[in-house]
Design a protein around this motif. Structure first.
Motif, PDB file in Angstrom:
ATOM      1  N   LEU A 105       0.849  -1.200   0.000  1.00 32.76           N
ATOM      2  CA  LEU A 105       0.000   0.000   0.000  1.00 32.76           C
ATOM      3  C   LEU A 105       0.877   1.240   0.000  1.00 32.76           C
ATOM      4  O   LEU A 105       1.983   1.220   0.551  1.00 32.76           O
ATOM      5  CB  LEU A 105      -0.860   0.027   1.258  1.00 32.76           C
ATOM      6  CG  LEU A 105      -2.062  -0.909   1.316  1.00 32.76           C
ATOM      7  CD1 LEU A 105      -2.668  -0.867   2.708  1.00 32.76           C
ATOM      8  CD2 LEU A 105      -3.098  -0.521   0.263  1.00 32.76           C
ATOM      9  N   CYS A 106       0.364   2.322  -0.569  1.00 32.74           N
ATOM     10  CA  CYS A 106       1.121   3.581  -0.564  1.00 32.74           C
ATOM     11  C   CYS A 106       0.143   4.731  -0.353  1.00 32.74           C
ATOM     12  O   CYS A 106      -0.680   5.017  -1.215  1.00 32.74           O
ATOM     13  CB  CYS A 106       1.841   3.742  -1.904  1.00 32.74           C
ATOM     14  SG  CYS A 106       2.908   5.188  -1.993  1.00 32.74           S
ATOM     15  N   SER A 107       0.218   5.349   0.821  1.00 33.33           N
ATOM     16  CA  SER A 107      -0.674   6.470   1.113  1.00 33.33           C
ATOM     17  C   SER A 107       0.047   7.458   2.018  1.00 33.33           C
ATOM     18  O   SER A 107       0.535   7.050   3.071  1.00 33.33           O
ATOM     19  CB  SER A 107      -1.940   5.960   1.799  1.00 33.33           C
ATOM     20  OG  SER A 107      -2.797   7.021   2.144  1.00 33.33           O
ATOM     21  N   PRO A 108       0.148   8.719   1.610  1.00 29.02           N
ATOM     22  CA  PRO A 108      -0.208   9.335   0.329  1.00 29.02           C
ATOM     23  C   PRO A 108       0.525   8.660  -0.832  1.00 29.02           C
ATOM     24  O   PRO A 108       1.643   8.183  -0.654  1.00 29.02           O
ATOM     25  CB  PRO A 108       0.249  10.785   0.486  1.00 29.02           C
ATOM     26  CG  PRO A 108       0.342  11.026   1.965  1.00 29.02           C
ATOM     27  CD  PRO A 108       0.695   9.714   2.566  1.00 29.02           C
ATOM     28  N   SER A 109      -0.124   8.667  -1.981  1.00 30.64           N
ATOM     29  CA  SER A 109       0.371   7.862  -3.094  1.00 30.64           C
ATOM     30  C   SER A 109       1.254   8.591  -4.095  1.00 30.64           C
ATOM     31  O   SER A 109       0.979   9.718  -4.483  1.00 30.64           O
ATOM     32  CB  SER A 109      -0.830   7.267  -3.842  1.00 30.64           C
ATOM     33  OG  SER A 109      -0.485   6.955  -5.177  1.00 30.64           O
ATOM     34  N   LYS A 115      11.731  12.732   1.629  1.00 28.27           N
ATOM     35  CA  LYS A 115      10.728  13.684   1.147  1.00 28.27           C
ATOM     36  C   LYS A 115      10.416  14.755   2.183  1.00 28.27           C
ATOM     37  O   LYS A 115      10.347  15.933   1.858  1.00 28.27           O
ATOM     38  CB  LYS A 115       9.440  12.950   0.753  1.00 28.27           C
ATOM     39  CG  LYS A 115       9.664  11.683  -0.065  1.00 28.27           C
ATOM     40  CD  LYS A 115      10.099  11.933  -1.492  1.00 28.27           C
ATOM     41  CE  LYS A 115      10.489  10.617  -2.149  1.00 28.27           C
ATOM     42  NZ  LYS A 115      10.733  10.667  -3.566  1.00 28.27           N
ATOM     43  N   ALA A 116      10.227  14.367   3.443  1.00 31.24           N
ATOM     44  CA  ALA A 116       9.810  15.334   4.465  1.00 31.24           C
ATOM     45  C   ALA A 116      10.912  16.339   4.782  1.00 31.24           C
ATOM     46  O   ALA A 116      10.634  17.497   5.074  1.00 31.24           O
ATOM     47  CB  ALA A 116       9.395  14.607   5.737  1.00 31.24           C
ATOM     48  N   GLU A 125       4.193  10.740   4.143  1.00 30.39           N
ATOM     49  CA  GLU A 125       3.391  11.051   5.335  1.00 30.39           C
ATOM     50  C   GLU A 125       3.232  12.548   5.605  1.00 30.39           C
ATOM     51  O   GLU A 125       2.129  13.025   5.894  1.00 30.39           O
ATOM     52  CB  GLU A 125       4.066  10.392   6.556  1.00 30.39           C
ATOM     53  CG  GLU A 125       3.612  10.953   7.874  1.00 30.39           C
ATOM     54  CD  GLU A 125       4.183  10.216   9.086  1.00 30.39           C
ATOM     55  OE1 GLU A 125       5.136   9.427   8.951  1.00 30.39           O
ATOM     56  OE2 GLU A 125       3.640  10.434  10.179  1.00 30.39           O
ATOM     57  N   HIS A 126       4.319  13.293   5.525  1.00 31.23           N
ATOM     58  CA  HIS A 126       4.257  14.708   5.921  1.00 31.23           C
ATOM     59  C   HIS A 126       3.754  15.628   4.819  1.00 31.23           C
ATOM     60  O   HIS A 126       3.565  16.807   5.038  1.00 31.23           O
ATOM     61  CB  HIS A 126       5.630  15.172   6.422  1.00 31.23           C
ATOM     62  CG  HIS A 126       6.019  14.501   7.705  1.00 31.23           C
ATOM     63  ND1 HIS A 126       6.834  13.392   7.739  1.00 31.23           N
ATOM     64  CD2 HIS A 126       5.648  14.742   8.983  1.00 31.23           C
ATOM     65  CE1 HIS A 126       6.978  12.997   9.000  1.00 31.23           C
ATOM     66  NE2 HIS A 126       6.274  13.791   9.774  1.00 31.23           N
ATOM     67  N   GLY A 151      -5.176  16.806   6.351  1.00 26.10           N
ATOM     68  CA  GLY A 151      -5.276  16.490   7.781  1.00 26.10           C
ATOM     69  C   GLY A 151      -4.126  15.636   8.230  1.00 26.10           C
ATOM     70  O   GLY A 151      -3.098  15.559   7.559  1.00 26.10           O
ATOM     71  N   GLY A 152      -4.310  14.964   9.356  1.00 28.41           N
ATOM     72  CA  GLY A 152      -3.223  14.168   9.932  1.00 28.41           C
ATOM     73  C   GLY A 152      -3.022  12.863   9.189  1.00 28.41           C
ATOM     74  O   GLY A 152      -3.928  12.362   8.516  1.00 28.41           O
ATOM     75  N   HIS A 153      -1.837  12.300   9.326  1.00 31.64           N
ATOM     76  CA  HIS A 153      -1.527  11.033   8.652  1.00 31.64           C
ATOM     77  C   HIS A 153      -2.222   9.866   9.346  1.00 31.64           C
ATOM     78  O   HIS A 153      -2.294   9.817  10.571  1.00 31.64           O
ATOM     79  CB  HIS A 153      -0.010  10.823   8.675  1.00 31.64           C
ATOM     80  CG  HIS A 153       0.413   9.539   8.033  1.00 31.64           C
ATOM     81  ND1 HIS A 153       0.267   9.305   6.685  1.00 31.64           N
ATOM     82  CD2 HIS A 153       0.959   8.405   8.547  1.00 31.64           C
ATOM     83  CE1 HIS A 153       0.710   8.091   6.394  1.00 31.64           C
ATOM     84  NE2 HIS A 153       1.141   7.521   7.513  1.00 31.64           N
TER      85      HIS A 153
END
Ligand code: PMP
Ligand code: GLU
Length: 399
Positions: free
Chosen positions: A171-175, A238-239, A209-210, A215-217
Motif C-alpha cells: 500500500l502507498c498512502s499518500p500515493s 521527502k519530508a 506522510e508529511h 489532515g493528519g496522517h
C-alpha cells in the motif's frame, strides 16, 4: 564472450522516473531549456540543523561501519517518531535503517515473498513496486483503481484479488503517482479484509506522510488486529528534503527485521554513518521546516491544479498528498505530430519533452497508461511556465 545479462536482469524494467531524468539531462546538455517535472524530489535544501549534525559527525569520526540494521540511537529516534507522530509502539529490534526507503521496501519484499507467492499491488503504483516483487522472484498481482474512484482500491476489490498464494500487499498512502490518500475509514475497511487472511503481510509505504493537505496522517498499522503483520516503510527523503542522503527505514515484526538483517548484511551493510547522524537530527530536531515545505507544496498543488484544469484534454483529479499531479490524458491518443502518432501516455510524455521541453513521466510504468505524471516539487514560476508550454503544445495537436 557471453554478454547476455541474467534472466532476472532481463525481466526487470528500467526505472522510468530515472530514465526521464536522464533524457531531460541530455536535452539540457544540448542547450535546451527543459523544465523538469519528472522526478519526485523536493527542490529545497536540507535544513541547516540537519547539515550541522552531519558536519559534527565528520568531526567526531563517525567513519566506521554501522551495525547492519543501523545505529541504535537512530533506531531509538525512529521509535520515538513512531510513538509521538503515529501513536505506534515499536522497539529498536523492530526497526531496520536502510539506504533510502527504496532499499527498505525492496529488502522487506525479499524477506517476505519468493517464488510461488503473489504480492498484491494496487495500481497506479510507483514504478519500482512491481519490479521489486519480480526481484524477489514473486509475482505481482495488480488491482486497478482508476481516476473515477480517486485511484483508491475498495475492500471488495482487495477481497476479490486474494488467493491462497497471496503473501503480501503493498500500500502507498499518500500515493506516488496519484497523490491520493486513504482515509481512516477506507484503511479500516481494507484492514477488516486483511484481518481474515492471516498469512498476508501488509507493506505500508508512508514516505509521503508529511506531505498531506487534508489532515493528519493515518497509518494502517493503527489497527491492532493486523499490526503484527504490518511493515511500515518511511524515511527522511521527502519530508526533510534529504533524497541524496539515502536514509529510510522499515518498522516491522522482529522475524521480518531479522530476515532483512541477513539480506542487507550480505548485500550493502548498514547505510552511511554520517547520514544516520543527519537523520537522527531530522527526527529529534525542530519540525518547523517540515511544515514550511508542506505549505509551499500545498500552494504549488493549488497552482498546478488550477492551470491543468484549463487544459481541455486533461481530466484532473485533485491530489490530497505527495507532490504529483496525475491527470488522465487519453483524449490525446490518436493525435498526430510530424510523422508520429501519440498512442500512449509515454508517447505523450515524449511529445511534451520534445516540443514543450517539459519533462514528465508517462503513466505506463505506473500501471496507468491513460494518465501522465507531473511532479510539482519545483518553483511556482516553473510550474506556471511549464503548464503554459504544455497547454500550448497540447492545443496544437490534431486528431
Ligand atoms: N516510495 C515511494 C512511493 C517513492 O516515491 C519513493 C521515492 N523515491 C521511495 C519510496 C523511495 O524514497 P527514498 O529511497 O529516497 O527514501
Ligand atoms: N520517488 C521519486 C519518483 O518517483 C524518485 C525517483 C525514484 O526513486 O523512482 O520520481
Amino acid at each position: 564472450m557471453n554478454t547476455t545479462p541474467s534472466p532476472l536482469a532481463q525481466r526487470l524494467a528500467a526505472s522510468a522516473t530515472f530514465a526521464m531524468v536522464q533524457k531531460a539531462a541530455e536535452l539540457r546538455a544540448a542547450g535546451i531549456d527543459v523544465i523538469s517535472m519528472s522526478v519526485g524530489e523536493p527542490d529545497f535544501a536540507t535544513p541547516d540543523y540537519i547539515k550541522e549534525a552531519a558536519h559534527k559527525a565528520i568531526d567526531e569520526n563517525y567513519s566506521k561501519y554501522s551495525p547492519v540494521t543501523g545505529y541504535m540511537w537512530l533506531r531509538e529516534a525512529v521509535c520515538k517518531k513512531l510513538k509521538n507522530e503515529n501513536n505506534l509502539d515499536y522497539t529498536p529490534a523492530e526497526i531496520i535503517i536502510s539506504n533510502g526507503a527504496k532499499q527498505a521496501l525492496s529488502t522487506v519484499v525479499m524477506a517476505i515473498a519468493g517464488p510461488g507467492d503473489e504480492v498484491i499491488v494496487p495500481t497506479p503504483c510507483w514504478v519500482s513496486y512491481t519490479e521489486m516483487v519480480k526481484l524477489a522472484g514473486a509475482t505481482p498481482v495488480s488491482v486497478h483503481a482508476g481516476i473515477e474512484q480517486d485511484f483508491k482500491i475498495t475492500a471488495a476489490q482487495l477481497e476479490a484479488a486474494i488467493t491462497p498464494k497471496s503473501r503480501a500487499i503493498m500500500l502507498c498512502s499518500p500515493s506516488n503517482p496519484t497523490g491520493a490518500i486513504y482515509t481512516k475509514d477506507e484503511l479500516a475497511a481494507l484492514a477488516a479484509v486483511l484481518e481474515k487472511h492471516e498469512d498476508i503481510m501488509i507493506i505500508s509505504d508512508e514516505i509521503y506522510e508529511h506531505l498531506n493537505y487534508i489532515g493528519g496522517h493515518e497509518s494502517i498499522a493503527q489497527f491492532p488486529a493486523i499490526k503484527d503483520r504490518c511493515c511500515i516503510i518511511n524515511g527522511v527523503s521527502k519530508a526533510y528534503a534529504m533524497t541524496g542522503w539515502r536514509i529510510g527505514y522499515a518498522a516491522a515484526p522482529k522475524w521480518v527485521i531479522s530476515a532483512c538483517n541477513k539480506i542487507q548484511g550480505q548485500s550493502t551493510s548498514g547505510p552511511c554513518s554520517l547520514s544516520q547522524k543527519a537523520a537522527e537530527a531530522a527526527y529529534l530536531g525542530p519540525q518547523d521546516d517540515v511544515e514550511r515545505m508542506r505549505q509551499a507544496f500545498m500552494r504549488r498543488r493549488d497552482l498546478i491544479v488550477k492551470l491543468a484544469k484549463e487544459i481541455d484534454g486533461f481530466e484532473v483529479n485533485i491530489p490530497t498528498g505527495a507532490f504529483y499531479l496525475f491527470p488522465r490524458c487519453s483524449k490525446y491518443f490518436g493525435c498526430k505530430y510530424g510523422d508520429k502518432t501519440i498512442n500512449t501516455a509515454d508517447d505523450l510524455a515524449m511529445y511534451l519533452l520534445e516540443v514543450a521541453h517539459v519533462a514528465s513521466v508517462g503513466g505506463d510504468s505506473f500501471g496507468a497508461p491513460d494518465c501522465i505524471r507531473f511532479s510539482y516539487a519545483t518553483s511556482e514560476e516553473n510550474i506556471t511556465e511549464a503548464m503554459r508550454r504544455v497547454k500550448e503544445a497540447l492545443d496544437a495537436l490534431e486528431k
